[in-house]
Design an enzyme around this catalytic site. Structure first.
Site, PDB file in Angstrom:
ATOM      1  N   THR A 109     -19.190-128.116 -38.617  1.00 13.81           N
ATOM      2  CA  THR A 109     -18.813-129.367 -39.260  1.00 13.81           C
ATOM      3  C   THR A 109     -19.624-130.488 -38.627  1.00 13.81           C
ATOM      4  O   THR A 109     -19.841-130.506 -37.413  1.00 13.81           O
ATOM      5  CB  THR A 109     -17.294-129.642 -39.127  1.00 13.81           C
ATOM      6  OG1 THR A 109     -17.020-130.919 -39.665  1.00 13.81           O
ATOM      7  CG2 THR A 109     -16.802-129.567 -37.711  1.00 13.81           C
ATOM      8  N   HIS A 110     -20.156-131.377 -39.489  1.00 10.98           N
ATOM      9  CA  HIS A 110     -21.040-132.445 -39.013  1.00 10.98           C
ATOM     10  C   HIS A 110     -20.562-133.777 -39.594  1.00 10.98           C
ATOM     11  O   HIS A 110     -20.294-133.849 -40.805  1.00 10.98           O
ATOM     12  CB  HIS A 110     -22.485-132.153 -39.448  1.00 10.98           C
ATOM     13  CG  HIS A 110     -23.460-133.183 -38.993  1.00 10.98           C
ATOM     14  ND1 HIS A 110     -23.890-133.276 -37.674  1.00 10.98           N
ATOM     15  CD2 HIS A 110     -24.071-134.186 -39.668  1.00 10.98           C
ATOM     16  CE1 HIS A 110     -24.726-134.296 -37.568  1.00 10.98           C
ATOM     17  NE2 HIS A 110     -24.863-134.862 -38.753  1.00 10.98           N
ATOM     18  N   ASP A 142     -27.680-122.105 -39.787  1.00  9.65           N
ATOM     19  CA  ASP A 142     -28.880-121.242 -39.823  1.00  9.65           C
ATOM     20  C   ASP A 142     -29.704-121.579 -38.574  1.00  9.65           C
ATOM     21  O   ASP A 142     -29.192-122.180 -37.631  1.00  9.65           O
ATOM     22  CB  ASP A 142     -29.668-121.445 -41.137  1.00  9.65           C
ATOM     23  CG  ASP A 142     -30.238-122.854 -41.263  1.00  9.65           C
ATOM     24  OD1 ASP A 142     -30.749-123.178 -42.347  1.00  9.65           O
ATOM     25  OD2 ASP A 142     -30.177-123.625 -40.271  1.00  9.65           O
ATOM     26  N   GLY A 144     -31.844-123.716 -37.973  1.00 10.95           N
ATOM     27  CA  GLY A 144     -32.258-125.110 -37.758  1.00 10.95           C
ATOM     28  C   GLY A 144     -31.102-125.907 -37.168  1.00 10.95           C
ATOM     29  O   GLY A 144     -30.043-125.364 -36.873  1.00 10.95           O
TER      30      GLY A 144
HETATM   31  C1  GRF Z   1     -16.551-134.106 -34.886  1.00 12.37           C
HETATM   32  O1  GRF Z   1     -16.704-135.262 -35.701  1.00 12.37           O
HETATM   33  C2  GRF Z   1     -17.751-133.221 -35.047  1.00 12.37           C
HETATM   34  O2  GRF Z   1     -18.277-133.199 -36.358  1.00 12.37           O
HETATM   35  C3  GRF Z   1     -18.725-133.909 -34.126  1.00 12.37           C
HETATM   36  O3  GRF Z   1     -17.968-134.288 -32.993  1.00 12.37           O
HETATM   37  C4  GRF Z   1     -16.615-134.458 -33.412  1.00 12.37           C
HETATM   38  C5  GRF Z   1     -15.772-133.518 -32.596  1.00 12.37           C
HETATM   39  O4  GRF Z   1     -14.478-133.950 -32.688  1.00 12.37           O
HETATM   40  N1  GRF Z   1     -19.800-133.035 -33.747  1.00 12.37           N
HETATM   41  P1  GRF Z   1     -13.293-133.028 -32.090  1.00 12.37           P
HETATM   42  O5  GRF Z   1     -13.786-132.496 -30.748  1.00 12.37           O
HETATM   43  O6  GRF Z   1     -13.038-131.932 -33.067  1.00 12.37           O
HETATM   44  O7  GRF Z   1     -12.142-134.000 -31.954  1.00 12.37           O
END
Ligand code: GRF
Length: 202
Positions: A109-110, A142, A144
């Site tokens: 998740t990004h 993937d 990247g």
């Molecule tokens: C999330 O927004 C994730 O996409 C990003 O850092 C945050 C992590 O939040 N890489 P948490 O640790 O799940 O509260």
């Protein structure tokens, strides 16, 4: 389905998964069998321990080379025989061995609308660019950085008064529910990845 979740920080995405599974342990279609991290002393590990889950920590600095860290993380994860690995705020680039072992079964998740603003500062970069909407992306990993096939995205408006923290918090509200919805669907209905297209439940 067996999930291993990887975290590096507060673990609120992990908590969202834990809460969704606790609310519907049989209907959700997956359970978290272990939580891994790249560092100690983070809330994400405390959340796992409170939920009675096994945890493991693989720190880059404990290994002579990055490849040895990659090997250690792969072995630690493989011990739990996951069907899906969920990178929920895990802040390390997964290595060749990990991708070879779990490729096609790693969901990340990004906090930005990929392909815009990949990398470790997606929220800050979107804000600095002056976008009017941003959001979050759940995708397969993937080889990247934040480039794998996109599964789902959520849109979040940017407000004039936003700073990085405020905007990231608002993104995380959408991100947590998106991640829960996607992981549940993948676990219950299965999926196929064809090039950049993800087919769920067909
Ligand atoms: C999330 O927004 C994730 O996409 C990003 O850092 C945050 C992590 O939040 N890489 P948490 O640790 O799940 O509260």
């Amino acid at each position: 389905a067996r999930l291993v979740v990887l975290v590096s920080g507060s673990g609120t995405n992990l908590q969202a998964l834990l809460d969704a599974i606790a609310d519907d342990p049989h209907g959700f279609g997956a359970r978290i069998v272990a939580v891994g991290a790249d560092r100690d002393g983070i809330a994400g590990l405390e959340r796992a321990e409170r939920a009675g889950l096994p945890t493991f920590v693989c720190r880059v600095k404990d290994h002579a080379t990055r490849d040895e860290w990659d090997h250690a993380l792969t072995e630690a994860t493989a011990a739990y025989e996951p069907d899906l690995v969920v990178s929920a705020g895990f802040m390390k680039i997964l290595g060749r061995e990990f991708l070879a072992r779990f490729g096609g079964r790693i969901v990340n998740t990004h906090p930005a609308l990929l392909p815009s603003f990949p990398g470790a500062h997606g929220v800050r970069d979107a804000l600095a660019h002056g976008v009017k909407v941003t959001g979050c992306t759940v995708h397969f990993v993937d080889d990247g950085v934040d480039t794998g096939p996109i599964i789902a995205q959520g849109v979040v408006e940017v407000r004039d008064e936003d700073d990085e923290a405020a905007l990231h918090e608002r993104i995380k509200e959408v991100e947590r529910s998106l991640l829960v919805e996607v992981v549940g669907r993948l676990a219950r209905h299965g999926y196929r990845i064809e090039g950049r297209k993800v087919h769920v439940g067909e």
